[in-house]
Design an enzyme around this catalytic site. Structure first.
Site, PDB file in Angstrom:
ATOM      1  N   TRP A 148      12.723  -1.377   0.406  1.00  0.00           N
ATOM      2  CA  TRP A 148      12.895  -1.833  -0.978  1.00  0.00           C
ATOM      3  C   TRP A 148      13.733  -3.102  -0.986  1.00  0.00           C
ATOM      4  O   TRP A 148      14.339  -3.440   0.046  1.00  0.00           O
ATOM      5  CB  TRP A 148      13.580  -0.737  -1.818  1.00  0.00           C
ATOM      6  CG  TRP A 148      13.226  -0.818  -3.276  1.00  0.00           C
ATOM      7  CD1 TRP A 148      14.022  -1.223  -4.304  1.00  0.00           C
ATOM      8  CD2 TRP A 148      11.949  -0.499  -3.854  1.00  0.00           C
ATOM      9  NE1 TRP A 148      13.321  -1.172  -5.487  1.00  0.00           N
ATOM     10  CE2 TRP A 148      12.050  -0.737  -5.239  1.00  0.00           C
ATOM     11  CE3 TRP A 148      10.724  -0.052  -3.338  1.00  0.00           C
ATOM     12  CZ2 TRP A 148      10.970  -0.547  -6.118  1.00  0.00           C
ATOM     13  CZ3 TRP A 148       9.666   0.147  -4.214  1.00  0.00           C
ATOM     14  CH2 TRP A 148       9.797  -0.097  -5.577  1.00  0.00           C
ATOM     15  N   ASP A 204      17.557  -9.750  -7.325  1.00  0.00           N
ATOM     16  CA  ASP A 204      17.690  -9.940  -8.772  1.00  0.00           C
ATOM     17  C   ASP A 204      17.179  -8.712  -9.528  1.00  0.00           C
ATOM     18  O   ASP A 204      16.698  -7.759  -8.925  1.00  0.00           O
ATOM     19  CB  ASP A 204      16.936 -11.206  -9.214  1.00  0.00           C
ATOM     20  CG  ASP A 204      15.429 -11.049  -9.118  1.00  0.00           C
ATOM     21  OD1 ASP A 204      14.936 -10.202  -8.328  1.00  0.00           O
ATOM     22  OD2 ASP A 204      14.713 -11.764  -9.837  1.00  0.00           O
ATOM     23  N   GLU A 207      13.866  -7.405  -8.707  1.00  0.00           N
ATOM     24  CA  GLU A 207      13.744  -6.830  -7.364  1.00  0.00           C
ATOM     25  C   GLU A 207      12.876  -7.666  -6.438  1.00  0.00           C
ATOM     26  O   GLU A 207      12.261  -7.158  -5.518  1.00  0.00           O
ATOM     27  CB  GLU A 207      13.166  -5.395  -7.431  1.00  0.00           C
ATOM     28  CG  GLU A 207      13.745  -4.555  -8.534  1.00  0.00           C
ATOM     29  CD  GLU A 207      13.436  -3.082  -8.375  1.00  0.00           C
ATOM     30  OE1 GLU A 207      12.304  -2.696  -8.666  1.00  0.00           O
ATOM     31  OE2 GLU A 207      14.329  -2.324  -7.961  1.00  0.00           O
ATOM     32  N   GLU A 208      12.802  -8.959  -6.709  1.00  0.00           N
ATOM     33  CA  GLU A 208      11.895  -9.807  -5.931  1.00  0.00           C
ATOM     34  C   GLU A 208      12.623 -10.889  -5.157  1.00  0.00           C
ATOM     35  O   GLU A 208      12.190 -11.284  -4.080  1.00  0.00           O
ATOM     36  CB  GLU A 208      10.897 -10.499  -6.872  1.00  0.00           C
ATOM     37  CG  GLU A 208       9.929  -9.540  -7.539  1.00  0.00           C
ATOM     38  CD  GLU A 208       9.058 -10.227  -8.578  1.00  0.00           C
ATOM     39  OE1 GLU A 208       9.386 -11.361  -8.987  1.00  0.00           O
ATOM     40  OE2 GLU A 208       8.046  -9.616  -8.972  1.00  0.00           O
ATOM     41  N   GLU A 430       5.268  -1.142 -19.978  1.00  0.00           N
ATOM     42  CA  GLU A 430       6.101  -2.222 -19.453  1.00  0.00           C
ATOM     43  C   GLU A 430       5.613  -3.581 -19.951  1.00  0.00           C
ATOM     44  O   GLU A 430       6.398  -4.441 -20.342  1.00  0.00           O
ATOM     45  CB  GLU A 430       6.058  -2.179 -17.924  1.00  0.00           C
ATOM     46  CG  GLU A 430       6.883  -3.248 -17.246  1.00  0.00           C
ATOM     47  CD  GLU A 430       6.763  -3.155 -15.729  1.00  0.00           C
ATOM     48  OE1 GLU A 430       5.674  -3.481 -15.191  1.00  0.00           O
ATOM     49  OE2 GLU A 430       7.737  -2.742 -15.072  1.00  0.00           O
TER      50      GLU A 430
END
Ligand SMILES: *[C@@H]1O[C@H](CO)[C@@H](O)[C@H](O)[C@H]1NC(C)=O
Ligand SMILES: *[C@@H]1O[C@H](CO)[C@@H](O)[C@H](O)[C@H]1NC(C)=O
Ligand SMILES: *[C@@H]1O[C@H](CO)[C@@H](O)[C@H](O)[C@H]1NC(C)=O
Ligand SMILES: *[C@@H]1O[C@H](CO)[C@@H](O)[C@H](O)[C@H]1NC(C)=O
Ligand SMILES: *[C@@H]1O[C@H](CO)[C@@H](O)[C@H](O)[C@H]1NC(C)=O
Length: 616
Positions: A148, A204, A207-208, A430
């Site tokens: 992750w 960030d 999550e990238e 989302e």
């Protein structure tokens, strides 16, 4: 069910999501009346995703906040520290404002976070604080050990902010010892983490990107300032908060490019215009700020307004939903223009954030008693009020009133876009599709609901407590790299003087609909499609017409895995018969008898089902 072939192709993503019905945007109506309907739906949507009694929380422990009930495409069936903290901050602010009675939920969240803080995980452990940077956990309070984007250093800061809000409420209500005995030990670990690791790179909030992130730095600064104030109120101290907060604020200044906030220091090949910065600005909102302070990027500050325009304008040309919308009007807002995740679409929570910043700013201008337009913010104002000019306009003047009215209309425009692309049942996924507006990606996203609730509260003039942005927050003249090593102690006390009761929680009920995935293993050749039909109208009432039967997707078909599938939202408890058929240029081939039979579950906590069939 009317799905033309063209629409079926266009809506492939939403079809996979289960909204096979052609998406019809809402007719624009009164925003007031829509929000009156949507707000309780959003609150229920949040509660449905909190274990263990939430309707969608099968397998989740008490107090666990799921990101979404979605278990596949994408799998969000985890608890994220960030999403949970932002959601609980909303519930805590609602509770303090008296708009909901959810104290038992708040206590259950706090109880579960004492456990989560102590779980050793791939980011590390509590011993040196490193484990606190882990972004997400399994819903049964165990570590997620897959690969992750980690660590994510906003989580501890956001969790501290949520818990500090509740601790301050307890202090104000003669329960200081509860705040000190139960909440302070958790907050202290999170503050120690922020003070020790703020100056290290992080993933960030999306999550990238690994680097430094405006949202994270803004949240960290706020947490240290209000954390120190809480320590003082409780007769404790946070020396590391005091030593580090000015340096975090110093670093925060460096994100300003001169015309907008660069959301990330990272080599990701992007402009840096990103809803990250607008979410950071609403995180730093202080209703008691004595000025529209640029240093803390208050929502009404010139820098935050210039940034609002730059970020929202960056989406005008990238989504066809936004084409033809005048520069003076609101648009659908996504994460960043270069986004390709799930096709790169507007997000509900990014669009509500654009509204929320402006509602915050309106609150601040009214409180401060004037609006100042500088050369930095002039472009923002001129786009929505063409005769705007630099100067200071006192409340009571006609220009002040006209500017407030223009900003209010503009802000409401963002909320109206969310209204337009929210399906009839009020659920918030989302994202919404960039061409059609159909909901897509994770369904029933907890953060989408929480974001709708905070934006609606700010629109109604309901604001949270101050975090003390005006208290000696001066920016040091020189910034320096720094860190203060802290100590970490497991927080174990959950002995609430009044035990949490579940009486104010909704009892667990089965969801009205389940997302049922039909998987059919069937070998096909090019030009053959697989459909299903059945004896209920949602399955086409045994019709083989393309407009009635359900087309499956071959998106994941491989020579080694001949999978066709579709996900449909079907009413729980429904019994039906069904069958698959092949279609090759209009020639229909049925599976052999007998008809298949299935009953959709109607159990509390179960929101999805998967039927595994192969051609018979
Ligand atoms: C917790 O959940 C994870 C992920 O679903 C699972 O692999 C694990 O076995 C569960 N652990 C316990 C103790 O139930
Ligand atoms: C650490 O702080 C210094 C001084 O503000 C800054 O130049 C540097 O980029 C920071 N690094 C990280 C990773 O935060
Ligand atoms: C089957 O294929 C024909 C020709 O490609 C098409 O017109 C029709 O819509 C398809 N679907 C069904 C259910 O007949
Ligand atoms: C469909 O089939 C199921 C199972 O045989 C049956 O219980 C149900 O009543 C049928 N529904 C309709 C609308 O015919
Ligand atoms: C169906 O297959 C999925 C994996 O594709 C699996 O997770 C699920 O447990 C299976 N369901 C049943 C009822 O066997």
């Amino acid at each position: 069910m009317v799905v033309t072939t063209a629409l079926a192709a266009l809506n492939l993503l939403s079809l996979v999501q289960g909204t096979l019905v052609e998406f019809v945007p809402r007719a624009s109506g009164s925003l007031d009346s829509w929000l009156a309907t949507e707000t309780p739906i959003a609150l229920q949507g949040v509660l449905d995703n909190i274990g263990s009694s939430g309707a969608f929380t099968e397998g989740a422990d008490e107090g666990i906040v799921l990101a979404s009930p979605s278990k596949a495409d994408p799998d969000y069936y985890y608890t994220w520290t960030r999403d949970s903290a932002l959601t609980l901050k909303t519930l805590i602010d609602n509770f303090i404002a008296g708009t909901s009675d959810l104290e038992s939920t708040i206590k259950e969240y706090i109880n579960v976070e004492t456990v989560i803080q102590g779980i050793s995980n791939p980011s590390g452990s509590l011993a040196d604080g490193t484990g606190l940077g882990e972004p997400k956990f399994n819903v049964n309070r165990t570590a997620f050990t897959g690969s992750w984007g980690r660590p994510q250093r906003d989580g501890p800061a956001l969790r501290a902010t949520a818990m500090i809000a509740y601790a301050n409420y307890l202090i104000d209500n003669s329960q200081s010892s509860t705040a000190k005995d139960i909440i302070w030990p958790i907050v202290q670990n999170d503050l120690a983490y922020v003070a020790q690791y703020w100056n290290k790179t992080t993933f960030d909030l999306w999550e990238e990107t690994q680097g430094s992130s405006f949202f994270t730095t803004a949240a960290q600064h706020r947490a240290l300032v209000e954390g120190n104030a809480l320590a003082t109120s409780l007769g404790e101290s946070c020396a590391n908060c005091v030593s580090q907060a000015p340096q975090v604020l110093c670093f925060l200044q460096s994100y300003w490019t001169g015309s907008y906030i660069l959301s990330n220091f990272a080599s990701n090949g992007r402009t840096g215009l990103d809803a990250n910065s607008i979410l950071g600005v609403i995180e730093t909102f202080d209703p008691e700020a004595s000025s529209c302070d640029d240093a803390t990027f208050q929502p009404c500050s010139a820098k935050a307004l210039a940034n609002h325009k730059a970020v929202t304008d960056s989406f005008r040309s990238v989504y066809s939903l936004n084409s033809g919308i005048a520069a003076s009007s609101a648009v659908a807002v996504g994460r960043y223009a270069e986004d390709v995740y799930q096709g790169g679409n507007p997000w509900y929570l990014a669009t509500t954030a654009a509204a929320e910043q402006l509602y915050d700013a309106i609150y601040q201008w009214k409180k401060i008693g004037s609006i100042t337009i500088t050369s930095v913010s002039l472009g923002f104002f001129q786009a929505i009020y063409s005769s705007a000019a630099t100067g200071t306009y006192a409340s009571g003047s006609s220009t002040f009133d006209a500017l407030i009215s223009a900003v209010q209309t503009y802000a409401d425009g963002y909320m109206s876009i969310v209204e337009k692309y929210t399906p009839a049942d009020g659920t918030l996924a989302e994202q919404f599709q960039r061409d059609t507006g159909a909901p897509l990606s994770a369904s029933a996203l907890t953060w989408s609901y929480a974001a709708l609730l905070t934006a609606a509260a700010r629109r109604a003039g309901t604001v949270p407590a101050s975090w003390g942005s005006s208290n000696g927050n001066t920016v040091p003249t020189t910034c320096s790299a720094s860190s203060a090593t802290g100590s970490y102690t497991s927080a174990t006390n959950t002995a609430w003087p009044t035990a949490p009761t579940s009486s104010t929680r909704p009892s667990c009920t089965a969801p009205a609909k389940l997302a049922v995935t039909f998987q059919e293993i069937v070998t096909t050749s090019l030009g053959q499609d697989i459909y299903l039909t059945g004896n209920i109208s949602a399955l086409g009432s045994w019709s083989t017409a393309a407009s009635e039967a359900i087309l499956l997707s071959a998106q994941d078909y491989r020579s080694a895995d001949n999978l066709w599938y579709v996900t449909l939202n079907l009413p729980s408890g429904t019994a039906f018969e069904y069958k698959f058929f092949k279609n090759e240029s209009g020639t229909i081939t049925w599976e052999n008898d007998p008809n298949r039979v299935y009953t959709v579950a109607s159990d509390c906590g179960v929101s999805t089902a998967c039927i595994n069939d192969s051609w018979q």
